[in-house]
Design a protein around this motif. Structure first.
Motif: not given
Length: 606
Positions: A372-376, A384-385, A486-503
């Protein structure tokens, strides 16, 4: 003609309570070779297999070492006898054995002394002394008796044989027939004795053997190693550090929750755990040892991780059913997994039928969430990647239960007391920090939806593969992730952006952090403080192998609706290191069990 081609045993050491199933390769009358049995009830061409188990007997009695059960003991700790510690734990095979085990052994003395001083008598242990086998003095063959030990109470003087016995005049050995089936489960009467398995093809009409029997000997049967019992340590203060006396009378009652990654058999290989004896890695042994441990905790709710589907169906569900538990299970998905379908692992949640009833079950499949996330958010060319990074077959099992215990509060007469229990295993490689955090965040958002729909206390249990200070732990314990983590530095797919949503809005607190907030002095408090990390308020470890020691398992609870009454004591790393690491003959997983006793807070009328 039916005949035996080859026989061998699955383990070199037989253990009390662990079924032995010899590997028997047969050649059938048609020439086919197979391991399928040919019982008397279903003969082939008028022929069937006959099996016999024998035990060697001798009147000579020797004690065995409490640390090395294959060795004869030569010294005994008299302090154990004075402290009324089980005699079996007082024996050692050498002075070096006793010296090496002293740091672990002296805990038995300290605990016995503390129990006598505080209670005036030995206190009840939460984790019973399974398979202690009485005195530990055994009747064995070919060993000289040790006169300096003397006769102890409970010496195994030999049982009445199940079937007529025979004597080998040349060796002077007496054999007792103890079984007439292909499998055999050693009993306490077998400790210290060798067993002999015998099989032969038999003519069904004449009832006579078709040739000489094929036999194989075991080494001496040893008792199942018995870990030092773990006790519940009372936590008298709530999360704010104040005495919670009101809840003693006005709450809905207490219940206990166990969380335990039991180490799936598929992962318990000699390559991964070369320091653990092969017999102690054998599933036949481990399953019995794990079951004894789990049952001994008497938990009202049990959350297990790494439970193979076949082991759930064939062992844990039926065995725990005998002890009054109802079972729920969710196996991992199979988009990545390529092994035997029945051996895939998952999460199992059990609850006592006399304390809870099942209301609803939710299953979280992170693979579906990833799709669902990748579709969005992921462009079609990169899906695929992206999916190859996100799909890890992890799941979570969420159970909504209704409590049957306690009163239901004068302020809410007739109101149902519900409880939501989440059980998960976030099995993601350490390099994929973004995926791990995303899975934890996805789970918490799902739990938030349940919380919004019902006024319900929550427990979040499992192996998160995340140490204190990591972003998943921070999200669970604090409700958000520091945007500079520092964990947020690893996000090649952008699934953690924006960081403010991580709550999330769940008031989660780690149950074991209550140890860090305990005040006062005493034997129990001091020992538990030593096993906590003061910088994180979490245990120093819940996972202890040769290559890694750290905390990855947690029981989180909603602090606005539950309080911690007591916690299962933590283990001391030094005592575990006597066997190098976990798993070991005493503890059959590379993780330790966590258990907390909770009390429901009374509802406040709004």
């Amino acid at each position: 003609m039916l005949s035996v081609v080859r026989v061998h045993l699955p383990s070199e050491i037989p253990i009390v309570g662990c079924e032995i199933t010899p590997y028997v390769l047969l050649r059938r009358p048609d020439g086919a070779v197979s391991t399928d049995d040919v019982p008397e009830t279903a003969p082939t061409d008028g022929q069937f297999m006959r099996y016999r188990w024998y035990r060697i007997q001798s009147d000579r009695k020797v004690p065995i070492c409490s640390v090395h059960p294959m060795e004869q003991a030569t010294i005994q700790c008299l302090g154990c006898l004075k402290s009324k510690i089980p005699v079996a734990k007082s024996y050692h095979c050498s002075a070096k054995c006793f010296s090496d085990a002293w740091q672990h052994h002296k805990v038995l003395h300290e605990r016995a002394s503390s129990a006598l001083n505080e209670n005036g008598a030995e206190e009840e242990e939460l984790f019973g002394r399974f398979g202690s086998g009485g005195s530990g003095v055994l009747s064995t063959a070919g060993s000289g008796s040790l006169s300096n030990f003397g006769q102890s109470p409970g010496v195994n003087n030999g049982p009445v044989p199940m079937y007529p016995s025979g004597t080998d005049k040349k060796s002077g050995e007496t054999w007792f027939e103890v079984g007439r089936s292909r499998t055999y489960t050693p009993t306490a009467d077998d400790i210290g004795h060798a067993l002999k398995f015998e099989c032969v093809a038999v003519d069904a009409d004449k009832r006579s053997p078709l040739g000489p029997p094929t036999s194989i000997m075991t080494s001496r049967v040893i008792p199942a190693p018995t870990p030092t019992p773990r006790r519940l340590i009372q936590v008298n203060r709530d999360v704010l550090g104040h005495l919670d006396l009101d809840s003693q009378t006005s709450s809905l009652g207490t219940f206990t929750v166990l969380s335990y990654n039991i180490l799936a058999d598929a992962y318990a290989t000699s390559d991964a755990y070369s320091y653990c004896p092969t017999w102690a890695l054998n599933w036949t042994y481990r399953r019995q040892n794990l079951l004894r441990e789990i049952i001994g905790y008497h938990a009202d709710i049990i959350c297990l991780q790494e439970v193979q589907f076949n082991h759930f169906e064939d062992f844990f569900a039926p065995e725990l059913d005998k002890h009054g538990y109802q079972a729920l299970y969710k196996k991992r998905t199979t988009e990545v997994y390529s092994g035997n379908p029945i051996a895939i692992d998952g999460c199992a949640t059990f609850f006592r039928r006399d304390k809870f009833s099942h209301v609803k079950k939710y299953e979280v499949e992170f693979n579906k969430a990833a799709q669902s996330l990748t579709d969005a958010i992921i462009p079609a060319a990169q899906k695929r990647v992206a999916l190859s990074r996100l799909i890890k077959d992890n799941i979570a099992l969420i159970a909504v239960l209704e409590a049957k215990f306690g009163n239901h509060g004068a302020e809410n007469p007739g109101k149902r007391q519900l409880l939501c229990v989440a059980n998960t295993h976030i099995n993601v490689h350490q390099d994929l920090k973004d995926v791990k955090l995303w899975e934890v965040h996805t789970l918490l958002k799902g739990l938030e939806k349940i919380a919004v729909s019902a006024d319900i206390p929550m427990l979040v249990c499992g192996d998160f593969n995340s140490t204190p200070g990591s972003s998943p732990h921070g999200l669970l314990a604090v409700g958000k992730v520091d945007q500079l983590h520092p964990d947020l530095a690893v996000d090649p797919l952008g699934i953690l952006r924006p960081p403010s949503k991580l709550n999330h809005q769940l008031p989660l607190v780690s149950a074991y952090s209550s140890f860090a907030r305990m005040v006062g002095v005493g034997y129990d408090l001091e020992h538990q403080r030593r096993r906590m990390d003061p910088s994180t308020n979490e245990p120093l470890f819940t996972n202890c192998t040769r290559d890694f020691t750290g905390t990855v398992d947690y029981i989180f609870y909603t602090a606005d609706s539950l309080t911690v009454e007591s916690l299962l004591e933590l283990l001391d790393e030094e005592s575990l290191r006597k066997d190098t690491a976990l798993p070991s003959p005493e503890w059959s997983s590379d993780h330790i069990a966590l258990l907390a006793e909770f009390r429901c807070k009374p509802r406040i009328r709004r």
